[in-house]
Design a protein around this motif. Structure first.
Motif, mmCIF file in Angstrom:
data_model
loop_
_atom_site.group_PDB
_atom_site.id
_atom_site.type_symbol
_atom_site.label_atom_id
_atom_site.label_comp_id
_atom_site.label_asym_id
_atom_site.label_seq_id
_atom_site.Cartn_x
_atom_site.Cartn_y
_atom_site.Cartn_z
ATOM 1 N N ARG A 143 94.109 74.416 -61.672
ATOM 2 C CA ARG A 143 94.938 75.384 -60.968
ATOM 3 C C ARG A 143 96.393 75.043 -61.267
ATOM 4 N NH1 ARG A 143 92.534 78.433 -57.302
ATOM 5 N NH2 ARG A 143 94.243 78.452 -55.815
ATOM 6 N N VAL A 144 97.252 76.060 -61.249
ATOM 7 C CA VAL A 144 98.643 75.850 -61.633
ATOM 8 C C VAL A 144 99.609 76.466 -60.624
ATOM 9 C CG1 VAL A 144 98.184 75.683 -64.112
ATOM 10 C CG2 VAL A 144 98.618 77.913 -63.096
ATOM 11 N N LEU A 145 100.770 75.839 -60.521
ATOM 12 C CA LEU A 145 101.899 76.361 -59.766
ATOM 13 C C LEU A 145 102.787 77.078 -60.777
ATOM 14 C CD1 LEU A 145 103.745 76.446 -57.196
ATOM 15 C CD2 LEU A 145 104.798 74.354 -58.095
ATOM 16 N N GLU A 146 103.144 78.325 -60.500
ATOM 17 C CA GLU A 146 103.999 79.061 -61.416
ATOM 18 C C GLU A 146 105.452 78.910 -60.970
ATOM 19 O OE1 GLU A 146 100.984 82.513 -62.941
ATOM 20 O OE2 GLU A 146 102.261 82.983 -61.239
ATOM 21 N N VAL A 147 106.309 78.564 -61.934
ATOM 22 C CA VAL A 147 107.733 78.373 -61.683
ATOM 23 C C VAL A 147 108.482 79.327 -62.616
ATOM 24 C CG1 VAL A 147 109.622 76.705 -61.543
ATOM 25 C CG2 VAL A 147 107.255 75.931 -61.264
ATOM 26 N N ASP A 151 100.529 72.177 -63.905
ATOM 27 C CA ASP A 151 99.244 71.709 -63.389
ATOM 28 C C ASP A 151 99.423 71.254 -61.941
ATOM 29 O OD1 ASP A 151 97.158 69.604 -62.765
ATOM 30 O OD2 ASP A 151 96.436 70.282 -64.721
ATOM 31 N N GLU A 152 98.451 71.581 -61.089
ATOM 32 C CA GLU A 152 98.577 71.260 -59.661
ATOM 33 C C GLU A 152 98.757 69.763 -59.419
ATOM 34 O OE1 GLU A 152 95.091 72.359 -57.426
ATOM 35 O OE2 GLU A 152 93.753 71.692 -59.003
ATOM 36 N N HIS A 153 98.276 68.927 -60.327
ATOM 37 C CA HIS A 153 98.426 67.481 -60.175
ATOM 38 C C HIS A 153 99.868 67.026 -60.449
ATOM 39 C CE1 HIS A 153 94.156 67.021 -59.613
ATOM 40 N NE2 HIS A 153 93.938 67.716 -60.722
ATOM 41 N N ASP A 154 100.641 67.832 -61.180
ATOM 42 C CA ASP A 154 102.038 67.511 -61.475
ATOM 43 C C ASP A 154 103.017 68.334 -60.637
ATOM 44 O OD1 ASP A 154 101.487 65.624 -63.495
ATOM 45 O OD2 ASP A 154 101.149 67.246 -64.947
ATOM 46 N N ALA A 155 102.514 69.236 -59.816
ATOM 47 C CA ALA A 155 103.384 70.145 -59.056
ATOM 48 C C ALA A 155 104.355 69.385 -58.159
ATOM 49 C CB ALA A 155 102.543 71.118 -58.236
ATOM 50 N N TRP A 156 103.948 68.265 -57.609
ATOM 51 C CA TRP A 156 104.825 67.489 -56.722
ATOM 52 C C TRP A 156 106.039 66.948 -57.452
ATOM 53 C CZ3 TRP A 156 105.845 62.375 -57.768
ATOM 54 C CH2 TRP A 156 105.003 61.761 -58.706
ATOM 55 N N ARG A 157 105.967 66.847 -58.781
ATOM 56 C CA ARG A 157 107.059 66.280 -59.568
ATOM 57 C C ARG A 157 108.150 67.301 -59.896
ATOM 58 N NH1 ARG A 157 103.920 63.291 -64.307
ATOM 59 N NH2 ARG A 157 105.999 62.526 -64.767
ATOM 60 N N VAL A 158 107.830 68.579 -59.791
ATOM 61 C CA VAL A 158 108.785 69.624 -60.162
ATOM 62 C C VAL A 158 109.738 69.886 -58.997
ATOM 63 C CG1 VAL A 158 109.033 72.008 -60.919
ATOM 64 C CG2 VAL A 158 107.080 70.666 -61.680
ATOM 65 N N ARG A 159 111.036 69.905 -59.286
ATOM 66 C CA ARG A 159 112.058 70.099 -58.264
ATOM 67 C C ARG A 159 112.808 71.402 -58.515
ATOM 68 N NH1 ARG A 159 109.584 66.646 -56.063
ATOM 69 N NH2 ARG A 159 109.984 64.432 -56.146
ATOM 70 N N VAL A 168 106.556 79.315 -66.058
ATOM 71 C CA VAL A 168 105.980 78.021 -66.413
ATOM 72 C C VAL A 168 104.764 77.754 -65.535
ATOM 73 C CG1 VAL A 168 106.431 75.543 -66.567
ATOM 74 C CG2 VAL A 168 108.265 77.173 -67.028
ATOM 75 N N ASP A 169 103.641 77.389 -66.154
ATOM 76 C CA ASP A 169 102.445 76.973 -65.424
ATOM 77 C C ASP A 169 102.445 75.453 -65.336
ATOM 78 O OD1 ASP A 169 101.612 79.573 -65.243
ATOM 79 O OD2 ASP A 169 100.107 79.433 -66.821
ATOM 80 N N TYR A 171 102.084 80.369 -54.434
ATOM 81 C CA TYR A 171 100.624 80.360 -54.368
ATOM 82 C C TYR A 171 100.065 79.735 -55.641
ATOM 83 C CZ TYR A 171 95.894 82.161 -53.682
ATOM 84 O OH TYR A 171 94.543 82.268 -53.532
ATOM 85 N N VAL A 172 99.327 78.636 -55.517
ATOM 86 C CA VAL A 172 98.725 77.955 -56.671
ATOM 87 C C VAL A 172 97.511 78.775 -57.111
ATOM 88 C CG1 VAL A 172 97.650 75.833 -57.482
ATOM 89 C CG2 VAL A 172 99.570 75.727 -55.888
ATOM 90 N N VAL A 173 97.472 79.147 -58.394
ATOM 91 C CA VAL A 173 96.442 80.049 -58.921
ATOM 92 C C VAL A 173 95.626 79.372 -60.021
ATOM 93 C CG1 VAL A 173 97.787 82.118 -58.392
ATOM 94 C CG2 VAL A 173 98.048 81.033 -60.619
#
Length: 165
Positions: free
Chosen positions: A128-132, A75-83, A72-73, A110-112
């Protein structure tokens, strides 16, 4: 009789050498997978020559499909919401009514830069995205490798976090 025996030994040795040479040629021309997996895409045909060295497109794509994972990509602006560890489900693109349960595996820390751009006029190209990584709980779910999905993650308050991630 000694020369006849010597000749037979020579013929046997020659035949064994030919067998060894044939086995070596077969071994050189046989492709073996470096890992246990499934051929996901095959672009080479029987009798076709496969050149050595780097190619612009691979001749075969090999992968493991059991267990099936979803990348899952976010968005770096929503990364803080993912647990990590939160309940999550995915819906195949085009059918939001299907919810396939997922199990959190890990974050790629690593945010890419985002690789898959939709071309939408409102989409930012500098995203940029955080991969989960999630594991599909139901390995019999009707999914395909490479299929795009929408993630729904429970925020702990009973509401999905960032629907449409």
């Amino acid at each position: 009789m000694g020369s006849r025996h010597c000749r037979r030994e020579s013929e046997v040795a020659q035949a064994e050498a030919q067998v060894k040479m044939a086995e070596t040629n077969i071994d050189r021309l046989t492709m073996r997978a470096p890992i246990a997996g499934v051929i996901l895409q095959n672009k080479v045909r029987l009798g076709q020559f496969a050149q050595c060295g780097p190619l612009s497109e691979p001749l075969m794509i090999l992968g493991s499909v059991n267990p099936l994972h979803v990348r899952v990509d976010v968005d770096e602006h929503d990364a803080w919401r993912v647990r990590g560890g939160a309940l999550a489900a995915a819906s195949p693109r085009g059918n939001g009514f299907i919810r396939i349960p997922l199990e959190f595996v890990r974050f790629e820390p690593y945010v890419v830069p985002k690789k898959s751009l939709t071309g939408d006029s409102t989409e930012r190209v500098d995203t940029r995205v955080l991969e989960v990584i999630y594991r599909v709980k139901d390995q019999n779910a009707s999914l395909y490798v490479g299929q795009q999905m929408t993630l729904h993650q429970d925020s702990g308050r009973g509401e999905p976090v960032a629907p449409g991630l």
